[in-house]
Motif scaffolding. Sequence first.
Motif, PDB file in Angstrom:
ATOM      1  N   LYS A   1       0.868  -1.194   0.000  1.00  0.00           N
ATOM      2  CA  LYS A   1       0.000   0.000   0.000  1.00  0.00           C
ATOM      3  C   LYS A   1       0.902   1.241   0.000  1.00  0.00           C
ATOM      4  O   LYS A   1       1.665   1.461   0.945  1.00  0.00           O
ATOM      5  CB  LYS A   1      -0.897  -0.021   1.250  1.00  0.00           C
ATOM      6  CG  LYS A   1      -1.518   1.315   1.633  1.00  0.00           C
ATOM      7  CD  LYS A   1      -2.549   1.849   0.641  1.00  0.00           C
ATOM      8  CE  LYS A   1      -2.632   3.367   0.660  1.00  0.00           C
ATOM      9  NZ  LYS A   1      -3.189   3.991   1.818  1.00  0.00           N
TER      10      LYS A   1
ATOM     11  N   GLY B   1      -0.541   8.332  -1.298  1.00  0.00           N
ATOM     12  CA  GLY B   1      -0.234   9.381  -2.265  1.00  0.00           C
ATOM     13  C   GLY B   1       0.918  10.267  -1.804  1.00  0.00           C
ATOM     14  O   GLY B   1       1.676  10.787  -2.621  1.00  0.00           O
ATOM     15  N   GLU B   2       1.069  10.396  -0.496  1.00  0.00           N
ATOM     16  CA  GLU B   2       2.127  11.288   0.007  1.00  0.00           C
ATOM     17  C   GLU B   2       3.518  10.822  -0.429  1.00  0.00           C
ATOM     18  O   GLU B   2       4.446  11.628  -0.490  1.00  0.00           O
ATOM     19  CB  GLU B   2       2.062  11.428   1.531  1.00  0.00           C
ATOM     20  CG  GLU B   2       2.400  10.174   2.276  1.00  0.00           C
ATOM     21  CD  GLU B   2       2.398  10.364   3.802  1.00  0.00           C
ATOM     22  OE1 GLU B   2       2.903   9.457   4.462  1.00  0.00           O
ATOM     23  OE2 GLU B   2       1.906  11.377   4.301  1.00  0.00           O
TER      24      GLU B   2
ATOM     25  N   ASN C   1      -2.155  12.833  -1.890  1.00  0.00           N
ATOM     26  CA  ASN C   1      -1.303  13.939  -2.363  1.00  0.00           C
ATOM     27  C   ASN C   1      -2.072  14.875  -3.276  1.00  0.00           C
ATOM     28  O   ASN C   1      -1.650  16.005  -3.529  1.00  0.00           O
ATOM     29  CB  ASN C   1      -0.078  13.381  -3.112  1.00  0.00           C
ATOM     30  CG  ASN C   1      -0.483  12.460  -4.262  1.00  0.00           C
ATOM     31  OD1 ASN C   1      -1.427  11.682  -4.134  1.00  0.00           O
ATOM     32  ND2 ASN C   1       0.203  12.557  -5.367  1.00  0.00           N
TER      33      ASN C   1
ATOM     34  N   LEU D   1      -6.003  14.638  -3.451  1.00  0.00           N
ATOM     35  CA  LEU D   1      -7.304  14.936  -2.843  1.00  0.00           C
ATOM     36  C   LEU D   1      -7.807  13.795  -1.975  1.00  0.00           C
ATOM     37  O   LEU D   1      -7.694  12.629  -2.371  1.00  0.00           O
ATOM     38  CB  LEU D   1      -8.285  15.145  -4.017  1.00  0.00           C
ATOM     39  CG  LEU D   1      -9.647  15.733  -3.761  1.00  0.00           C
ATOM     40  CD1 LEU D   1     -10.073  16.540  -4.973  1.00  0.00           C
ATOM     41  CD2 LEU D   1     -10.667  14.647  -3.499  1.00  0.00           C
TER      42      LEU D   1
ATOM     43  N   GLY E   1     -11.387  12.711   0.056  1.00  0.00           N
ATOM     44  CA  GLY E   1     -12.798  13.085   0.131  1.00  0.00           C
ATOM     45  C   GLY E   1     -13.125  13.858   1.402  1.00  0.00           C
ATOM     46  O   GLY E   1     -13.884  14.830   1.371  1.00  0.00           O
ATOM     47  N   ALA E   2     -12.514  13.465   2.509  1.00  0.00           N
ATOM     48  CA  ALA E   2     -12.854  14.057   3.807  1.00  0.00           C
ATOM     49  C   ALA E   2     -12.574  15.559   3.849  1.00  0.00           C
ATOM     50  O   ALA E   2     -13.218  16.295   4.596  1.00  0.00           O
ATOM     51  CB  ALA E   2     -12.078  13.345   4.906  1.00  0.00           C
TER      52      ALA E   2
ATOM     53  N   ALA F   1     -17.244  13.880  -3.199  1.00  0.00           N
ATOM     54  CA  ALA F   1     -15.854  14.164  -2.813  1.00  0.00           C
ATOM     55  C   ALA F   1     -15.035  12.872  -2.771  1.00  0.00           C
ATOM     56  O   ALA F   1     -13.876  12.842  -3.198  1.00  0.00           O
ATOM     57  CB  ALA F   1     -15.830  14.858  -1.456  1.00  0.00           C
TER      58      ALA F   1
ATOM     59  N   GLY G   1     -11.719  11.631  -4.866  1.00  0.00           N
ATOM     60  CA  GLY G   1     -10.529  11.006  -4.274  1.00  0.00           C
ATOM     61  C   GLY G   1     -10.130   9.743  -5.019  1.00  0.00           C
ATOM     62  O   GLY G   1      -8.947   9.488  -5.279  1.00  0.00           O
TER      63      GLY G   1
ATOM     64  N   GLY H   1      -8.312   3.368  -7.902  1.00  0.00           N
ATOM     65  CA  GLY H   1      -9.765   3.450  -7.737  1.00  0.00           C
ATOM     66  C   GLY H   1     -10.255   2.892  -6.411  1.00  0.00           C
ATOM     67  O   GLY H   1     -11.463   2.806  -6.180  1.00  0.00           O
TER      68      GLY H   1
ATOM     69  N   THR I   1     -11.703   0.844  -3.544  1.00  0.00           N
ATOM     70  CA  THR I   1     -12.689  -0.246  -3.584  1.00  0.00           C
ATOM     71  C   THR I   1     -13.735   0.020  -4.668  1.00  0.00           C
ATOM     72  O   THR I   1     -14.577  -0.830  -4.939  1.00  0.00           O
ATOM     73  CB  THR I   1     -13.449  -0.338  -2.244  1.00  0.00           C
ATOM     74  OG1 THR I   1     -14.134   0.922  -2.052  1.00  0.00           O
ATOM     75  CG2 THR I   1     -12.521  -0.586  -1.069  1.00  0.00           C
ATOM     76  N   GLY I   2     -13.714   1.252  -5.205  1.00  0.00           N
ATOM     77  CA  GLY I   2     -14.751   1.646  -6.158  1.00  0.00           C
ATOM     78  C   GLY I   2     -15.986   2.194  -5.467  1.00  0.00           C
ATOM     79  O   GLY I   2     -16.948   2.592  -6.119  1.00  0.00           O
TER      80      GLY I   2
ATOM     81  N   PRO J   1     -17.543   4.847  -2.212  1.00  0.00           N
ATOM     82  CA  PRO J   1     -17.148   5.978  -1.360  1.00  0.00           C
ATOM     83  C   PRO J   1     -17.175   5.653   0.129  1.00  0.00           C
ATOM     84  O   PRO J   1     -17.612   4.571   0.519  1.00  0.00           O
ATOM     85  CB  PRO J   1     -18.208   7.037  -1.692  1.00  0.00           C
ATOM     86  CG  PRO J   1     -19.396   6.258  -2.145  1.00  0.00           C
ATOM     87  CD  PRO J   1     -18.881   5.006  -2.793  1.00  0.00           C
ATOM     88  N   PHE J   2     -16.682   6.575   0.937  1.00  0.00           N
ATOM     89  CA  PHE J   2     -16.716   6.534   2.407  1.00  0.00           C
ATOM     90  C   PHE J   2     -15.681   5.600   3.025  1.00  0.00           C
ATOM     91  O   PHE J   2     -15.743   5.336   4.217  1.00  0.00           O
ATOM     92  CB  PHE J   2     -18.124   6.182   2.948  1.00  0.00           C
ATOM     93  CG  PHE J   2     -19.172   7.164   2.491  1.00  0.00           C
ATOM     94  CD1 PHE J   2     -19.275   8.414   3.084  1.00  0.00           C
ATOM     95  CD2 PHE J   2     -20.037   6.836   1.458  1.00  0.00           C
ATOM     96  CE1 PHE J   2     -20.228   9.328   2.658  1.00  0.00           C
ATOM     97  CE2 PHE J   2     -20.991   7.746   1.024  1.00  0.00           C
ATOM     98  CZ  PHE J   2     -21.086   9.002   1.622  1.00  0.00           C
ATOM     99  N   VAL J   3     -14.779   5.067   2.234  1.00  0.00           N
ATOM    100  CA  VAL J   3     -13.662   4.303   2.814  1.00  0.00           C
ATOM    101  C   VAL J   3     -12.370   4.842   2.192  1.00  0.00           C
ATOM    102  O   VAL J   3     -12.397   5.753   1.367  1.00  0.00           O
ATOM    103  CB  VAL J   3     -13.793   2.779   2.577  1.00  0.00           C
ATOM    104  CG1 VAL J   3     -14.907   2.189   3.411  1.00  0.00           C
ATOM    105  CG2 VAL J   3     -13.974   2.447   1.109  1.00  0.00           C
TER     106      VAL J   3
ATOM    107  N   THR K   1      -8.143   3.952   0.781  1.00  0.00           N
ATOM    108  CA  THR K   1      -7.393   2.937   0.035  1.00  0.00           C
ATOM    109  C   THR K   1      -6.730   1.930   0.986  1.00  0.00           C
ATOM    110  O   THR K   1      -6.272   0.893   0.526  1.00  0.00           O
ATOM    111  CB  THR K   1      -6.344   3.587  -0.894  1.00  0.00           C
ATOM    112  OG1 THR K   1      -5.546   4.490  -0.133  1.00  0.00           O
ATOM    113  CG2 THR K   1      -7.012   4.325  -2.031  1.00  0.00           C
TER     114      THR K   1
HETATM  115  N1  UDP Z   1     -11.599   6.709  -1.620  1.00  0.00           N
HETATM  116  C1  UDP Z   1     -12.900   6.195  -1.588  1.00  0.00           C
HETATM  117  N2  UDP Z   1     -13.070   4.841  -1.649  1.00  0.00           N
HETATM  118  C2  UDP Z   1     -12.032   3.978  -1.709  1.00  0.00           C
HETATM  119  C3  UDP Z   1     -10.719   4.494  -1.689  1.00  0.00           C
HETATM  120  C4  UDP Z   1     -10.539   5.859  -1.653  1.00  0.00           C
HETATM  121  O1  UDP Z   1     -13.861   6.938  -1.520  1.00  0.00           O
HETATM  122  O2  UDP Z   1     -12.266   2.764  -1.760  1.00  0.00           O
HETATM  123  C5  UDP Z   1     -11.403   8.162  -1.626  1.00  0.00           C
HETATM  124  C6  UDP Z   1     -11.405   8.747  -0.232  1.00  0.00           C
HETATM  125  O3  UDP Z   1     -12.034  10.003  -0.268  1.00  0.00           O
HETATM  126  C7  UDP Z   1      -9.930   8.902   0.065  1.00  0.00           C
HETATM  127  C8  UDP Z   1      -9.371   9.266  -1.287  1.00  0.00           C
HETATM  128  O4  UDP Z   1     -10.131   8.458  -2.197  1.00  0.00           O
HETATM  129  O5  UDP Z   1      -9.657   9.901   1.016  1.00  0.00           O
HETATM  130  C9  UDP Z   1      -7.898   9.033  -1.487  1.00  0.00           C
HETATM  131  O6  UDP Z   1      -7.508   7.819  -0.887  1.00  0.00           O
HETATM  132  P1  UDP Z   1      -6.680   7.766   0.498  1.00  0.00           P
HETATM  133  O7  UDP Z   1      -7.131   8.830   1.425  1.00  0.00           O
HETATM  134  O8  UDP Z   1      -6.762   6.378   0.987  1.00  0.00           O
HETATM  135  O9  UDP Z   1      -5.220   8.082  -0.039  1.00  0.00           O
HETATM  136  P2  UDP Z   1      -3.832   8.021   0.759  1.00  0.00           P
HETATM  137  O10 UDP Z   1      -4.053   8.641   2.117  1.00  0.00           O
HETATM  138  O11 UDP Z   1      -3.464   6.593   0.887  1.00  0.00           O
HETATM  139  O12 UDP Z   1      -2.883   8.770  -0.104  1.00  0.00           O
END
Ligand code: UDP
Length: 258
Positions: A18, A21-22, A62, A64, A66-67, A81, A85, A141, A143-144, A146-148, A150
């Motif tokens: 895993k 993005g950072e 890095n 966007l 959603g939160a 949102a 993401g 993508g 899980t495809g 929203p609300f969770v 990666t």
């Molecule tokens: N996201 C989502 N469903 C998923 C995975 C990601 O809605 O199954 C959205 C969610 O808003 C998340 C954004 O995509 O904040 C980016 O993913 P994540 O925050 O996990 O990125 P990371 O912090 O790993 O860079």
Amino acid sequence: MTDSPGQTDGPYRRVVLKLSGESFAPPGERGISMEEVVHIASQTYRAMQQGVEIAIVIGGGNILRGAQFTAGNSSIQEATAHYMGMLATVINGLALQDALESLGCETRLMSAVKMDGVAEPYIRRRAKRHLEKGRIVIVAGGTGAPFVTTDTAAAQKALEIEADILMKATRVEGVYSEDPEKNPHAVLFRNLSFQEVRDQNLRVMDPTAIAQCMEHDLPILVFNYRVDGNIERAVRGEKIGTSVTSRKEAVSASGADI
Ligand code: UDP
């Protein structure tokens, strides 16, 4: 060094890595720096050349999350949102794919959000086949849905493709008692059980991801990707970072029981 996928002397045949993005932006910044992307790509490629099959689940923070749109902003729906993401993870996936291929590594970009012409649809059997053929599979993508995050996608994909371990690359050494970037006295744990992570509310991965790994006894390794060679060490099973398994007691980096 072996180049045959799944043929390794190490403990793992197949891993899910895993990458947040950072890891694509210089520390403290946002966006994509191809220098950072190529750096992490070359480390991953070297790790794969150990003979381990690697699927990468890529984040999007890095660009966007959603939160960030949910608090005090009613003009965008929370679900929208999160979809934004998910699209951010596809942008990262494209950058990572080209970085890996510029190094000579064969890859496939798969997306849980249908995006013909940009990425293959994520299909579990096809992902496994790519891995068996020695390709690094990049899953974008999430899980495809929203609300969770990666993290949850990474846990799910690891279970689906029967990975031996879920490796979470972070910018600190592993899991600490507190945020080490805020408290320099925070204690680094070497071994934790899933239950301890839950009981102590430790920041490892999001709670849904922890619950899934716990339920299916899928070990997690949290380690620092910024140390050169650490991805290779991780796939070789060397003792780095923090292991989270179903075992009972936590041990700190000093070896003392906590
Ligand atoms: N996201 C989502 N469903 C998923 C995975 C990601 O809605 O199954 C959205 C969610 O808003 C998340 C954004 O995509 O904040 C980016 O993913 P994540 O925050 O996990 O990125 P990371 O912090 O790993 O860079």
